[in-house]
Write a protein that holds these residues in place. Structure first.
Motif, PDB file in Angstrom:
ATOM      1  N   THR A  10      -6.249   1.518   6.747  1.00 30.89           N
ATOM      2  CA  THR A  10      -5.698   2.660   6.228  1.00 30.89           C
ATOM      3  C   THR A  10      -6.541   4.005   5.665  1.00 30.89           C
ATOM      4  O   THR A  10      -7.616   3.796   5.949  1.00 30.89           O
ATOM      5  CB  THR A  10      -4.623   2.139   4.897  1.00 30.89           C
ATOM      6  OG1 THR A  10      -3.986   3.343   4.491  1.00 30.89           O
ATOM      7  CG2 THR A  10      -5.749   1.943   3.860  1.00 30.89           C
ATOM      8  N   ALA A  52      -5.026   4.466  -4.268  1.00 30.57           N
ATOM      9  CA  ALA A  52      -3.971   4.322  -5.015  1.00 30.57           C
ATOM     10  C   ALA A  52      -3.318   2.997  -5.404  1.00 30.57           C
ATOM     11  O   ALA A  52      -3.008   2.407  -6.285  1.00 30.57           O
ATOM     12  CB  ALA A  52      -2.663   5.463  -4.306  1.00 30.57           C
ATOM     13  N   PHE A  53      -3.877   2.215  -4.373  1.00 25.01           N
ATOM     14  CA  PHE A  53      -3.660   0.517  -4.325  1.00 25.01           C
ATOM     15  C   PHE A  53      -4.309   0.096  -5.349  1.00 25.01           C
ATOM     16  O   PHE A  53      -4.124  -0.865  -6.037  1.00 25.01           O
ATOM     17  CB  PHE A  53      -3.640   0.135  -3.137  1.00 25.01           C
ATOM     18  CG  PHE A  53      -3.183  -1.487  -3.042  1.00 25.01           C
ATOM     19  CD1 PHE A  53      -1.940  -1.776  -3.232  1.00 25.01           C
ATOM     20  CD2 PHE A  53      -4.094  -2.613  -2.759  1.00 25.01           C
ATOM     21  CE1 PHE A  53      -1.600  -2.974  -3.190  1.00 25.01           C
ATOM     22  CE2 PHE A  53      -3.711  -3.719  -2.586  1.00 25.01           C
ATOM     23  CZ  PHE A  53      -2.289  -4.151  -2.977  1.00 25.01           C
ATOM     24  N   HIS A  94       1.184   4.264  -3.129  1.00 25.15           N
ATOM     25  CA  HIS A  94       0.966   5.379  -2.688  1.00 25.15           C
ATOM     26  C   HIS A  94       2.000   6.684  -2.726  1.00 25.15           C
ATOM     27  O   HIS A  94       1.806   7.684  -3.482  1.00 25.15           O
ATOM     28  CB  HIS A  94       0.486   5.591  -1.254  1.00 25.15           C
ATOM     29  CG  HIS A  94       0.217   6.924  -0.890  1.00 25.15           C
ATOM     30  ND1 HIS A  94      -1.212   7.690  -1.210  1.00 25.15           N
ATOM     31  CD2 HIS A  94       0.484   7.945   0.053  1.00 25.15           C
ATOM     32  CE1 HIS A  94      -1.245   8.816  -0.682  1.00 25.15           C
ATOM     33  NE2 HIS A  94      -0.068   9.310   0.046  1.00 25.15           N
ATOM     34  N   THR A  95       3.183   6.225  -2.655  1.00 26.94           N
ATOM     35  CA  THR A  95       4.445   6.790  -2.603  1.00 26.94           C
ATOM     36  C   THR A  95       5.064   6.865  -3.934  1.00 26.94           C
ATOM     37  O   THR A  95       6.163   7.756  -4.148  1.00 26.94           O
ATOM     38  CB  THR A  95       5.299   6.815  -1.474  1.00 26.94           C
ATOM     39  OG1 THR A  95       5.820   5.431  -1.554  1.00 26.94           O
ATOM     40  CG2 THR A  95       4.492   6.939  -0.190  1.00 26.94           C
ATOM     41  N   GLN A  96       5.111   5.559  -4.359  1.00 24.99           N
ATOM     42  CA  GLN A  96       5.953   5.321  -5.575  1.00 24.99           C
ATOM     43  C   GLN A  96       7.536   5.328  -5.216  1.00 24.99           C
ATOM     44  O   GLN A  96       8.363   5.762  -5.946  1.00 24.99           O
ATOM     45  CB  GLN A  96       5.730   6.330  -6.840  1.00 24.99           C
ATOM     46  CG  GLN A  96       4.360   6.346  -7.446  1.00 24.99           C
ATOM     47  CD  GLN A  96       4.163   4.865  -7.990  1.00 24.99           C
ATOM     48  OE1 GLN A  96       4.737   4.237  -8.779  1.00 24.99           O
ATOM     49  NE2 GLN A  96       3.137   4.251  -7.416  1.00 24.99           N
ATOM     50  N   ASP A 100      -0.848   6.440   9.121  1.00 28.07           N
ATOM     51  CA  ASP A 100      -1.330   6.394   7.864  1.00 28.07           C
ATOM     52  C   ASP A 100      -1.745   4.761   7.627  1.00 28.07           C
ATOM     53  O   ASP A 100      -2.913   4.607   6.705  1.00 28.07           O
ATOM     54  CB  ASP A 100      -0.478   6.761   6.886  1.00 28.07           C
ATOM     55  CG  ASP A 100       0.031   8.320   7.070  1.00 28.07           C
ATOM     56  OD1 ASP A 100      -0.666   9.130   7.199  1.00 28.07           O
ATOM     57  OD2 ASP A 100       1.285   8.243   7.319  1.00 28.07           O
ATOM     58  N   LEU A 155       0.799  -1.080   0.008  1.00 32.07           N
ATOM     59  CA  LEU A 155       0.073  -0.036  -0.037  1.00 32.07           C
ATOM     60  C   LEU A 155       0.938   1.160   0.038  1.00 32.07           C
ATOM     61  O   LEU A 155       0.655   2.152  -0.785  1.00 32.07           O
ATOM     62  CB  LEU A 155      -0.988  -0.030   1.415  1.00 32.07           C
ATOM     63  CG  LEU A 155      -2.114  -0.959   1.337  1.00 32.07           C
ATOM     64  CD1 LEU A 155      -2.614  -0.948   2.673  1.00 32.07           C
ATOM     65  CD2 LEU A 155      -3.064  -0.560   0.201  1.00 32.07           C
ATOM     66  N   VAL A 176       4.987   7.623   4.319  1.00 31.91           N
ATOM     67  CA  VAL A 176       3.976   7.464   5.261  1.00 31.91           C
ATOM     68  C   VAL A 176       4.213   6.836   6.462  1.00 31.91           C
ATOM     69  O   VAL A 176       5.155   6.081   6.425  1.00 31.91           O
ATOM     70  CB  VAL A 176       2.812   6.618   4.317  1.00 31.91           C
ATOM     71  CG1 VAL A 176       2.159   7.010   3.069  1.00 31.91           C
ATOM     72  CG2 VAL A 176       3.216   5.108   3.954  1.00 31.91           C
ATOM     73  N   GLU A 190      -7.255   7.509   0.718  1.00 29.52           N
ATOM     74  CA  GLU A 190      -6.341   8.057  -0.448  1.00 29.52           C
ATOM     75  C   GLU A 190      -5.279   6.819  -0.753  1.00 29.52           C
ATOM     76  O   GLU A 190      -4.839   6.718  -2.047  1.00 29.52           O
ATOM     77  CB  GLU A 190      -6.056   9.259  -0.287  1.00 29.52           C
ATOM     78  CG  GLU A 190      -5.023   9.529   0.888  1.00 29.52           C
ATOM     79  CD  GLU A 190      -5.641  10.164   2.415  1.00 29.52           C
ATOM     80  OE1 GLU A 190      -5.103  10.448   2.962  1.00 29.52           O
ATOM     81  OE2 GLU A 190      -6.942   9.447   2.323  1.00 29.52           O
ATOM     82  N   ILE A 191      -4.750   6.205   0.302  1.00 33.27           N
ATOM     83  CA  ILE A 191      -3.895   5.254  -0.010  1.00 33.27           C
ATOM     84  C   ILE A 191      -4.514   3.935  -0.633  1.00 33.27           C
ATOM     85  O   ILE A 191      -3.932   3.431  -1.583  1.00 33.27           O
ATOM     86  CB  ILE A 191      -3.208   4.947   1.615  1.00 33.27           C
ATOM     87  CG1 ILE A 191      -2.353   6.064   1.871  1.00 33.27           C
ATOM     88  CG2 ILE A 191      -2.427   3.585   1.406  1.00 33.27           C
ATOM     89  CD1 ILE A 191      -1.831   6.100   3.357  1.00 33.27           C
TER      90      ILE A 191
END
Length: 691
Positions: free
Chosen positions: A545, A552-553, A381-383, A526, A377, A498, A548-549
C-alpha cells in the motif's frame, strides 16, 4: 508369472479388499511374531542399532538428482551411492513399504500401474559381509538372478512357528559362490553363516547390500520368481504376504514408510472426521501422492497434467523452492520481531516489482488474510465502511470477506448482500449488457460503479473502497474491457474511497506481459493484495500500500502476524522470485498463453459446445454453451468433458456463475509440448463425446 499364481493373487486380493486376511495363517503368524521377536538372532554380522544406521528415503523424485535417467535402476543406484558417501561410516537402511518414486522420470512414458512399492528392508554393507540365519529353518530354494538390476545370489529359508505355521525369509544380493553348498531341504541352525554380500559385478550392478524380505506365503514361487517390489494398487494384499521384516531385524528405527491408505479408505475417513463442507474433485476422487513440474502423480504412479493449479506457480516441488525451504528451516524459523536478512531482502524485492507508490508491505499467510488486512487499512484511512464490489466476485473465506463476495453471499448457504456492500455489474463482454465490438465498453460498465456511488451518497454515506480482482476468476475467467478499472477507480477516488486490486490469483507474471494484471488496465491501485503463487504451495501472502494509508493504520493498535514474514516463508518467496526471473516465466506465460488461446479457438471452430475463449497469459477461460446464439450455458457438457479429461490424464475444473467455464491456469513452467498434448486430448475427448 504363471496363470495359477496370477489366479492365486487375484483370489487373495479379493479377500483382502473384502476385509478378510489374505490367507488363514496371517493373523496367527502376526501374533506369534509380535510375542516371539526376542527369539530371533542377527541377520548380518554388524550392529544395527540407532547409533550405527541411517535411514535412506528413496521415495525422492528423480528431479532431485543431478542427472536423472529414464532408467529407474540407474536413478536409484546413483542416489544410493551419493547417500552412502554422505552417511559413512554408518550403515544405510532402505525402507520397507516405500513408494520408490525415484524409479519415475517426468519425461519417460510409464505404464498406468508401475511396480515400485518395496517389500523388504535393504541393509548396505561392504561386499563380503556375513549374512546369518536368524531363526532355525530349512533351505526352500537357491537361485542366481544374473539380470542387470536383478537380485544376484538368492536364498530362501523356510521356518515354522511353535504351532507349525510356516513363514519364509528371503535373502537377495548374495555372492553366488557362497551358496554352492546349500541344497533344498537342508536344515539350517540359528546363527549359521548362510552367505556373504556380493560385489556389484555379481549383484546386478547395485551397491552391495542385503535385500531381506519376510513372507507369510511362498505363492508357489521358486527363487527367481519372488518379487521385491509390487504394484501400489495391490499393496493391500502384498503387505499381508510380505510383512515388515524389522520385527526380525530389530533395528529400532523407522525402517518402514508410512502406511498408505487406499482411496476408498481415505474417502471413508474424510467422511468420518473431515469438515463436510469441504468438497472433493471428480466423481472418483484422486489420491495424489507427489508432484513434479506440471504433473501430479497418484498412488499408482500415474501422471496427470495439471492444467488448473495457479498455486504451484513455478511448478510442483521445484528443487530450488524445496532447497530454500529445507535449508532455512534447518537454521531458523521465528517471527518478524527479530531482524533477518531474508525478510528485509524479500520485501525489498517485492517493492521493486510493484509501482513505486506502493512502498509499504505487510506479509501474511493467505489471500484471505491479505484481503482482510486490506479492508482494515482502507477503513483506517477513510473512516468509512461501505464497499463497492463486482458481481460474482470472491475475495476469501473470512466472515468479512464472505460479506463482500457475491459469489458466496448470493450462493448456496449465503445470507444475501449486507447493507454496507454495493454490487456493481460484472463487465462481461460475452453475455453481459455491453458486448464485444462496442465503443468505450470499459467506461460504460464502470458507469454502474458511478450509479452506486450516487445512491450511497444520497443516503448520507461515503465509500471506503472499491475492491476487484484484476481479472475476475470465480466470475468466469473474465478479463475486464480496456478502460474499466481506470474509470471505476476515478469514480471511487472522486468520492474519497480507495482502490484495492485483488491479485491473489493473477499476480506474479501470470498475465505474461506484466508482473500484475492491474498493469494491463494502465492503473495503479492504492492497495494490492497477493497470495496463492507467492510461495508456490507454501502459505505466503502480502499486502502492499501507499505510505499515507499505512500511516493511518499505524496510529492505533499494533498489527502483528505470528507467521507473516518468518524466515522460511521469506526464503521461499525469494526462491520463487529468482525462478520467475531466471527461467523467464513471464515470457513463457505470454508464449504458452497465446498457444493455448489460439489452439482453443481452433477447437471452437470444430466443436460448437465451446462458445467463447478469453484470457490473458496463462489465465484462460473457455465458456461452454448449448447454443451460440442464445448463449444457453451447458454446465453438464463441461462436467462430462472434465471427467473425460481426467480419465485421459489431464486435470481441469469449472468456474463461472453458471459453472460452464473451463478454467485453464497451469503452472507457469508449462512447456510447448505439454500445451499441445492438452489441446490434442481436449480435441479427442470433445470428439468422443460428440460436443
Amino acid at each position: 508369472m504363471r496363470p495359477a499364481q496370477a489366479a492365486l493373487i487375484d483370489d487373495m486380493l479379493r479377500r483382502v479388499l473384502a476385509g478378510q486376511p489374505a490367507h488363514e495363517t496371517v493373523p496367527h503368524l502376526r501374533r506369534w511374531l509380535d510375542f516371539n521377536n526376542h527369539r530371533f538372532g542377527p541377520v548380518v554380522d554388524a550392529p544395527l542399532d540407532r547409533d550405527h544406521v541411517a535411514i535412506l528415503d528413496a521415495s525422492l523424485a528423480p528431479e532431485r538428482l543431478a542427472h536423472p535417467s529414464q532408467n529407474g535402476g540407474e536413478n536409484l543406484t546413483a542416489w544410493w551411492r551419493a547417500q552412502l558417501a554422505r552417511i559413512a561410516p554408518r550403515i544405510g537402511i532402505g525402507r520397507y513399504a516405500e513408494d520408490r518414486g525415484i524409479y519415475d522420470h517426468p519425461e519417460a512414458p510409464r505404464e498406468a500401474n508401475p511396480r515400485k512399492i518395496h517389500h523388504a528392508i535393504d541393509i548396505f554393507l561392504p561386499a563380503g559381509s556375513k549374512v546369518l540365519c536368524p531363526y532355525p529353518g530349512t533351505v526352500a530354494d537357491i537361485g542366481n538372478d544374473t539380470e542387470r538390476h536383478g537380485f544376484g545370489g538368492i536364498l530362501i529359508l523356510r521356518h515354522e512357528t511353535d504351532a507349525g505355521v510356516p513363514f519364509w525369509t528371503f535373502y537377495g544380493h548374495l555372492a553366488p559362490a557362497g551358496l554352492a553348498g546349500w541344497k533344498p531341504g537342508q536344515v539350517v541352525a540359528q546363527g549359521t553363516l548362510i552367505g556373504t554380500l556380493a560385489s556389484e559385478a555379481e549383484n546386478g550392478d547395485w551397491p552391495p547390500h542385503l535385500h531381506f524380505q519376510l513372507m507369510t506365503h511362498l505363492m508357489g514361487w521358486e527363487a527367481l520368481d519372488v518379487i521385491g517390489i509390487s504394484w501400489a494398487s495391490q499393496w493391500e494384499l502384498w503387505r499381508e504376504i510380505c510383512l515388515d521384516p524389522n520385527i526380525i531385524l530389530g533395528i529400532g528405527a523407522n525402517c518402514a514408510a508410512p502406511v498408505a491408505r487406499s482411496p476408498l479408505q481415505l474417502v471413508a475417513e474424510r467422511r468420518r472426521h473431515f469438515a463436510p463442507s469441504a468438497s472433493l474433485a471428480y466423481a472418483q476422487p484422486l489420491k495424489i501422492v507427489r508432484g513434479a513440474g506440471c504433473h501430479l502423480y497418484d498412488e499408482t504412479g500415474r501422471a496427470y497434467l495439471d492444467m488448473v493449479n495457479n498455486v504451484a506457480h513455478v511448478g510442483h516441488s521445484h528443487p530450488r523452492v524445496v532447497e530454500a525451504s529445507a535449508r532455512q528451516m534447518a537454521a531458523l524459523n521465528t517471527n518478524s520481531r527479530y531482524l533477518h536478512d531474508h525478510l528485509a531482502g524479500y520485501i525489498k524485492r517485492l517493492a521493486d516489482i510493484l509501482p513505486p507508490e506502493l512502498s509499504v508491505i505487510y506479509l501474511v499467510n493467505s489471500g484471505s488474510e491479505a484481503n482482510d488486512l486490506a479492508l482494515r487499512l482502507a477503513q483506517a484511512h477513510t473512516q468509512a465502511r461501505d464497499v463497492v464490489v463486482v458481481d460474482h466476485a470472491y475475495h476469501g473465506h473470512l466472515s468479512n470477506l464472505i460479506d463482500i463476495s457475491p459469489y458466496k453471499f448470493d450462493g448456496p448457504g449465503g445470507g444475501g448482500r449486507p447493507s454496507h456492500v454495493w454490487v456493481a455489474e460484472m463487465p462481461d463482454t460475452y453475455r453481459g449488457r455491453l458486448r464485444d465490438g462496442g465503443k468505450d465498453i470499459g467506461a460504460g460498465y464502470a458507469e454502474s460503479v458511478a450509479t452506486l456511488l450516487m445512491d450511497m451518497i444520497g443516503l448520507g454515506r461515503k465509500p471506503m473502497a472499491f475492491i476487484a480482482e484484476s481479472i475476475q476468476g470465480c466470475g468466469g475467467q473474465i478479463p475486464f474491457p480496456p478502460g474499466y478499472l481506470d474509470a471505476a477507480y476515478r469514480h471511487i477516488r472522486r468520492e474519497g474511497g480507495v482502490c484495492i486490486a485483488d491479485e491473489v490469483q493473477t499476480g506474479f507474471g501470470r498475465v505474461g506481459t506484466h508482473w500484475w494484471a492491474f498493469e494491463t488496465q494502465g492503473v495503479t491501485p492504492d492497495i494490492v493484495t497477493m497470495g496463492k503463487p507467492m510461495g508456490a504451495g507454501h502459505p505466503l501472502a502480502a499486502v502492499a500500500t501507499r505510505p499515507e494509508i499505512a500511516a493511518a493504520f499505524a496510529g492505533g493498535m499494533e498489527y502483528f502476524n505470528t507467521f507473516g514474514g518468518n524466515p522460511v516463508s521469506a526464503a521461499i518467496g525469494l526462491a520463487v522470485l529468482d525462478i520467475i526471473r531466471d527461467e523467464r516465466l513471464l515470457a513463457n506465460a505470454r508464449a504458452r498463453g497465446m498457444q493455448l488461446m489460439d489452439g482453443l479457438r481452433v477447437l471452437a471452430g470444430r466443436h460448437p459446445a465451446i462458445g467463447h475463449i478469453r484470457g490473458l497469459g496463462l489465465f484462460i477461460g473457455a465458456e461452454f454453451v448449448q447454443d451460440r446464439t442464445t448463449l444457453q450455458p451447458d454446465a453438464a457438457a463441461l462436467k462430462t468433458v472434465i471427467e473425460g479429461m481426467k480419465d485421459a490424464g489431464v486435470l481441469l475444473s469449472s468456474e463461472g456463475p453458471h459453472h460452464n467455464v473451463l478454467k485453464v491456469k497451469p503452472p507457469m513452467v508449462i512447456s510447448e509440448q505439454e500445451c499441445a498434448h492438452f489441446l490434442g486430448l481436449l480435441d479427442r475427448v470433445l470428439t468422443e463425446l460428440g460436443r
